[in-house]
Design a protein around this motif. Structure first.
Motif, PDB file in Angstrom:
ATOM      1  N   TYR A   1       0.840  -1.197   0.000  1.00 22.24           N
ATOM      2  CA  TYR A   1       0.000   0.000   0.000  1.00 22.24           C
ATOM      3  C   TYR A   1       0.880   1.255   0.000  1.00 22.24           C
ATOM      4  CZ  TYR A   1      -3.938  -3.005   1.369  1.00 22.24           C
ATOM      5  OH  TYR A   1      -4.908  -3.978   1.410  1.00 22.24           O
ATOM      6  N   ARG A   2       0.293   2.346  -0.504  1.00 20.46           N
ATOM      7  CA  ARG A   2       0.965   3.642  -0.425  1.00 20.46           C
ATOM      8  C   ARG A   2       0.655   4.307   0.903  1.00 20.46           C
ATOM      9  NH1 ARG A   2       0.061   7.177  -5.724  1.00 20.46           N
ATOM     10  NH2 ARG A   2       1.564   8.448  -4.533  1.00 20.46           N
ATOM     11  N   THR A   3      -0.603   4.187   1.364  1.00 16.88           N
ATOM     12  CA  THR A   3      -1.000   4.755   2.656  1.00 16.88           C
ATOM     13  C   THR A   3      -1.917   3.759   3.371  1.00 16.88           C
ATOM     14  OG1 THR A   3      -2.921   5.893   1.680  1.00 16.88           O
ATOM     15  CG2 THR A   3      -0.843   7.146   1.858  1.00 16.88           C
ATOM     16  N   LEU A   4      -1.934   3.861   4.697  1.00 14.61           N
ATOM     17  CA  LEU A   4      -2.808   3.017   5.518  1.00 14.61           C
ATOM     18  C   LEU A   4      -3.370   3.870   6.645  1.00 14.61           C
ATOM     19  CD1 LEU A   4      -0.646  -0.232   5.893  1.00 14.61           C
ATOM     20  CD2 LEU A   4      -2.819  -0.057   4.681  1.00 14.61           C
ATOM     21  N   THR A   5      -4.674   3.828   6.831  1.00 15.04           N
ATOM     22  CA  THR A   5      -5.256   4.549   7.959  1.00 15.04           C
ATOM     23  C   THR A   5      -5.018   3.765   9.245  1.00 15.04           C
ATOM     24  OG1 THR A   5      -7.416   3.475   7.758  1.00 15.04           O
ATOM     25  CG2 THR A   5      -7.044   5.484   6.461  1.00 15.04           C
ATOM     26  N   LEU A   6      -4.944   4.480  10.362  1.00 13.80           N
ATOM     27  CA  LEU A   6      -4.739   3.825  11.648  1.00 13.80           C
ATOM     28  C   LEU A   6      -5.921   2.918  11.983  1.00 13.80           C
ATOM     29  CD1 LEU A   6      -2.894   3.599  14.115  1.00 13.80           C
ATOM     30  CD2 LEU A   6      -4.128   5.529  15.136  1.00 13.80           C
ATOM     31  N   ALA A   7      -7.123   3.307  11.586  1.00 13.94           N
ATOM     32  CA  ALA A   7      -8.308   2.473  11.849  1.00 13.94           C
ATOM     33  C   ALA A   7      -8.213   1.148  11.085  1.00 13.94           C
ATOM     34  CB  ALA A   7      -9.571   3.232  11.451  1.00 13.94           C
ATOM     35  N   PHE A   8      -7.696   1.190   9.854  1.00  9.58           N
ATOM     36  CA  PHE A   8      -7.550  -0.041   9.083  1.00  9.58           C
ATOM     37  C   PHE A   8      -6.508  -0.958   9.734  1.00  9.58           C
ATOM     38  CE2 PHE A   8      -5.388  -2.506   5.786  1.00  9.58           C
ATOM     39  CZ  PHE A   8      -6.469  -3.161   5.198  1.00  9.58           C
ATOM     40  N   ILE A   9      -5.415  -0.375  10.210  1.00  9.64           N
ATOM     41  CA  ILE A   9      -4.377  -1.168  10.880  1.00  9.64           C
ATOM     42  C   ILE A   9      -4.942  -1.814  12.143  1.00  9.64           C
ATOM     43  CG2 ILE A   9      -2.174  -1.011  12.107  1.00  9.64           C
ATOM     44  CD1 ILE A   9      -1.373   1.211  10.154  1.00  9.64           C
ATOM     45  N   GLN A  10      -5.753  -1.054  12.880  1.00  9.87           N
ATOM     46  CA  GLN A  10      -6.368  -1.607  14.094  1.00  9.87           C
ATOM     47  C   GLN A  10      -7.227  -2.825  13.768  1.00  9.87           C
ATOM     48  OE1 GLN A  10      -9.420   0.839  15.753  1.00  9.87           O
ATOM     49  NE2 GLN A  10     -10.091  -0.789  17.162  1.00  9.87           N
ATOM     50  N   ASN A  11      -8.098  -2.716  12.782  1.00 12.21           N
ATOM     51  CA  ASN A  11      -9.005  -3.817  12.455  1.00 12.21           C
ATOM     52  C   ASN A  11      -8.271  -5.006  11.842  1.00 12.21           C
ATOM     53  OD1 ASN A  11     -11.243  -2.315  13.318  1.00 12.21           O
ATOM     54  ND2 ASN A  11     -11.503  -1.356  11.305  1.00 12.21           N
ATOM     55  N   GLU A  12      -7.288  -4.721  11.012  1.00 12.60           N
ATOM     56  CA  GLU A  12      -6.621  -5.805  10.288  1.00 12.60           C
ATOM     57  C   GLU A  12      -5.664  -6.602  11.176  1.00 12.60           C
ATOM     58  OE1 GLU A  12      -6.407  -7.996   6.801  1.00 12.60           O
ATOM     59  OE2 GLU A  12      -7.725  -6.346   7.389  1.00 12.60           O
ATOM     60  N   LEU A  13      -5.016  -5.933  12.135  1.00 15.73           N
ATOM     61  CA  LEU A  13      -4.026  -6.599  12.968  1.00 15.73           C
ATOM     62  C   LEU A  13      -4.558  -6.981  14.342  1.00 15.73           C
ATOM     63  CD1 LEU A  13      -0.771  -4.616  12.109  1.00 15.73           C
ATOM     64  CD2 LEU A  13      -1.812  -6.569  10.951  1.00 15.73           C
ATOM     65  N   GLY A  14      -5.850  -6.884  14.543  1.00 17.44           N
ATOM     66  CA  GLY A  14      -6.462  -7.419  15.759  1.00 17.44           C
ATOM     67  C   GLY A  14      -6.233  -6.603  17.011  1.00 17.44           C
ATOM     68  N   PHE A  15      -6.075  -5.283  16.894  1.00 21.03           N
ATOM     69  CA  PHE A  15      -5.961  -4.444  18.084  1.00 21.03           C
ATOM     70  C   PHE A  15      -7.357  -4.123  18.615  1.00 21.03           C
ATOM     71  CE2 PHE A  15      -1.982  -3.355  15.800  1.00 21.03           C
ATOM     72  CZ  PHE A  15      -1.078  -3.691  16.792  1.00 21.03           C
ATOM     73  N   GLU A  16      -7.476  -4.013  19.921  1.00 19.16           N
ATOM     74  CA  GLU A  16      -8.790  -3.730  20.502  1.00 19.16           C
ATOM     75  C   GLU A  16      -9.155  -2.250  20.388  1.00 19.16           C
ATOM     76  OE1 GLU A  16      -8.959  -5.173  24.457  1.00 19.16           O
ATOM     77  OE2 GLU A  16      -8.763  -7.292  23.896  1.00 19.16           O
TER      78      GLU A  16
END
Length: 435
Positions: A364-379
Motif C-alpha cells: 500500500y501507499r497509505t494506511l489509515t490507523l483504523a484499518f491497521i487496528q481492524n486488520e491486525l487485531g488491536f482492541e
C-alpha cells in the motif's frame, strides 16, 4: 516399564490370573499375559481397559488337556519324574525368593490402597506367583519391554524401590515449597487425602484473586508431595492441568513448560485428562518457538480423533495461516481462540503483526490507523498507535496532528523503519549460535 504406571484394576487382574495358573498352562498363560499387557501399553489403554472382564485363553484352553495328561501319568516312573521336577522347581532358594516377592506384593498394594481409598482390595496370588510385576517380567525371562530392572534379584545393585516409597503424615493444607536437599521424611509430606483437600482450597483461593506467587508456591509444593509419594493418577493430571492454566493466565511460561512436559509423560501412560486441549497448546507453543521440524513430527502423531477436536483444529488453522502468510485469517483466529490459546498466542502475536506490517507497507501507499487496528487485531486505536511507536513507525503519519481515527500512515517512509525494528526484535538465533 515401571509398576508405578499400572492401574489398580490391572494389578488385581494379573494377581487373579497368577493364582489360577498351574504347571500345565503356566508358560503359555504367562506369555499371553505379557502380550496382553504389552498391547495395552502400546495402545495407551492401560487405564481405560475393563480388566475385570478380560480373559486369558491359555488358562481355559489347557484345563482339559492338563487333566488328561495328569490321568495318563500313573506309572511309578512318571510319578517319580514329576516329583523330581517339582522338587527341583521348588527348592529352598526358590521358595525363599517367592516369599520375598509375596511380601513386596503385599506392601505395594497396601501403599496403593492408602493412595486411592476407592480402590477395592486386591486378592492375593498363590505362593508361587505372588508378586505380579516381578513374576511376569522376571530378570531371567525376556519380555516385550526387556528385563524388569526394578526386581532386586535381577541385579543386586538395584534397590527395592517399594521399600523406599513414602506415605506422608502431614495434615497441613498449605505448605511452602522447599527444594529437597535430603531424603524426605513422612512427617514433612502430606498424604493423598490431604492433597485432594489442598487442591480444592487452592482453586477457591484462586477465584478470590489471591497472589499468583503464593498460589504457584503452593502448587509446586503440592506437585512435590505427589512426586515423592509416586502418585500418578487422574488427580495428578488434574493438578498439573490446573497449574498449567494458571501459569498461562499469569504469563509464567517457565512453570507452564514444566507442567506441559509432565503432562505429556502422564498422558503417554494412558491416564485420562484434557489431552486435546493441551495438544492444541503444544502446537501453539511450537509455533511460538518456530520449531518447524518438531511441529511437523508432533502434528503427524495426532490421532484422527484428536484432529477433530475444535481446539486442535483451531491450532492447526493457526499453523496453516502462518505458513501461508495469511495474516488476516491469523488475527481473526487470535481474537476467537478457544480455551486459553490466546494467552499463548500473546507471546508471538506482536512478531506476526510486525511481519504483517512489513507486507502491508510494501503493498500500500497509505494506511489509515483504523484499518491497521481492524486488520491486525488491536482492541483500540490507542493500542495500535502504541504498537507503531514501539516499532518506530509512529512518526511517519501524513497528518500527525489529526485525530487518531483520521491518522494516515505513509507506507513508503514506514517500511524501512518497521523492517529494521522487526529484524532487531524478532530475528531468530540459528542452532550453531550465529545470529
Amino acid at each position: 516399564m515401571s509398576s508405578d504406571s499400572w492401574p489398580p484394576p490391572l494389578k488385581e487382574w494379573v494377581a487373579k490370573c497368577l493364582g489360577q495358573m498351574n504347571d500345565a498352562n503356566r508358560a503359555e498363560a504367562q506369555a499371553e499375559l505379557r502380550q496382553v499387557i504389552a498391547d495395552a501399553f502400546t495402545a495407551k489403554t492401560l487405564w481405560t481397559t475393563d480388566w475385570a472382564v478380560t480373559a486369558v485363553s491359555a488358562q481355559s484352553d489347557t484345563k482339559a488337556s492338563a487333566y488328561t495328561q495328569a490321568q495318563d501319568a500313573t506309572s511309578k516312573k512318571a510319578k517319580k519324574a514329576m516329583q523330581k521336577n517339582a522338587t527341583a522347581n521348588l527348592d529352598l532358594g526358590d521358595q525363599a525368593a517367592l516369599s520375598r516377592r509375596a511380601e513386596r506384593f503385599q506392601r505395594e498394594h497396601d501403599i496403593e490402597r492408602q493412595k486411592n481409598p476407592r480402590s477395592q482390595s486386591v486378592p492375593k496370588a498363590n505362593s508361587q506367583g505372588a508378586h505380579l510385576l516381578n513374576r511376569i517380567w522376571r530378570a531371567d525371562s525376556p519380555s516385550t519391554f526387556g528385563p524388569n530392572l526394578d526386581d532386586p534379584e535381577a541385579d543386586p545393585n538395584v534397590p527395592n524401590w517399594d521399600r523406599h516409597t513414602i506415605v506422608g503424615t502431614n495434615a497441613e493444607l498449605f505448605k511452602d515449597y522447599l527444594r529437597l536437599t535430603s531424603e524426605p521424611r513422612p512427617e514433612m509430606i502430606r498424604p493423598y487425602p490431604v492433597l485432594q483437600q489442598t487442591l480444592i482450597e487452592l482453586k477457591k483461593r484462586w477465584r478470590e484473586k489471591v497472589s499468583y506467587d503464593w498460589i504457584c508456591n503452593q502448587f509446586k509444593s503440592l506437585r512435590q508431595d505427589l512426586t515423592v509419594q509416586r502418585i500418578k493418577n487422574e488427580f495428578t493430571v488434574q493438578v498439573y492441568e490446573i497449574h498449567a492454566r494458571m501459569a498461562l493466565e499469569s504469563a509464567d511460561m517457565v512453570e507452564y513448560n514444566q507442567c506441559q512436559a509432565t503432562l505429556k509423560t502422564l498422558y503417554e501412560l494412558g491416564i485420562p485428562g484434557k489431552v486435546e486441549e493441551f495438544a492444541a497448546y503444544r502446537i501453539l507453543m511450537l509455533l511460538h518457538g518456530r520449531n518447524k521440524s518438531e511441529l511437523n513430527l508432533y502434528v503427524g502423531q495426532l490421532t484422527p480423533g484428536q484432529k477433530m477436536d475444535p481446539a486442535v483444529q483451531h491450532a492447526l488453522r493457526v499453523q496453516r495461516a502462518l505458513s501461508m502468510g495469511n495474516y488476516h485469517a491469523l488475527f481473526e483466529m487470535y481474537l476467537n481462540a478457544p480455551n486459553m490459546g490466546a494467552y499463548i498466542m500473546d507471546h508471538f502475536i506482536d512478531r506476526e503483526r510486525a511481519k504483517a506490517l512489513v507486507i502491508m507497507t510494501k503493498a500500500y501507499r497509505t494506511l489509515t490507523l483504523a484499518f491497521i487496528q481492524n486488520e491486525l487485531g488491536f482492541e483500540t486505536l490507542t493500542e495500535a498507535l502504541t504498537y507503531l511507536h514501539t516499532h518506530r513507525a509512529a512518526g511517519v503519519f501524513m497528518d500527525p496532528d489529526s485525530s487518531d481515527r483520521e491518522k494516515v500512515l505513509d507506507c513508503k517512509a514506514a517500511l524501512p523503519l518497521i523492517t529494521q525494528a522487526y529484524e532487531e526484535k524478532y530475528r531468530k538465533v540459528a542452532i550453531r549460535g550465529a545470529v
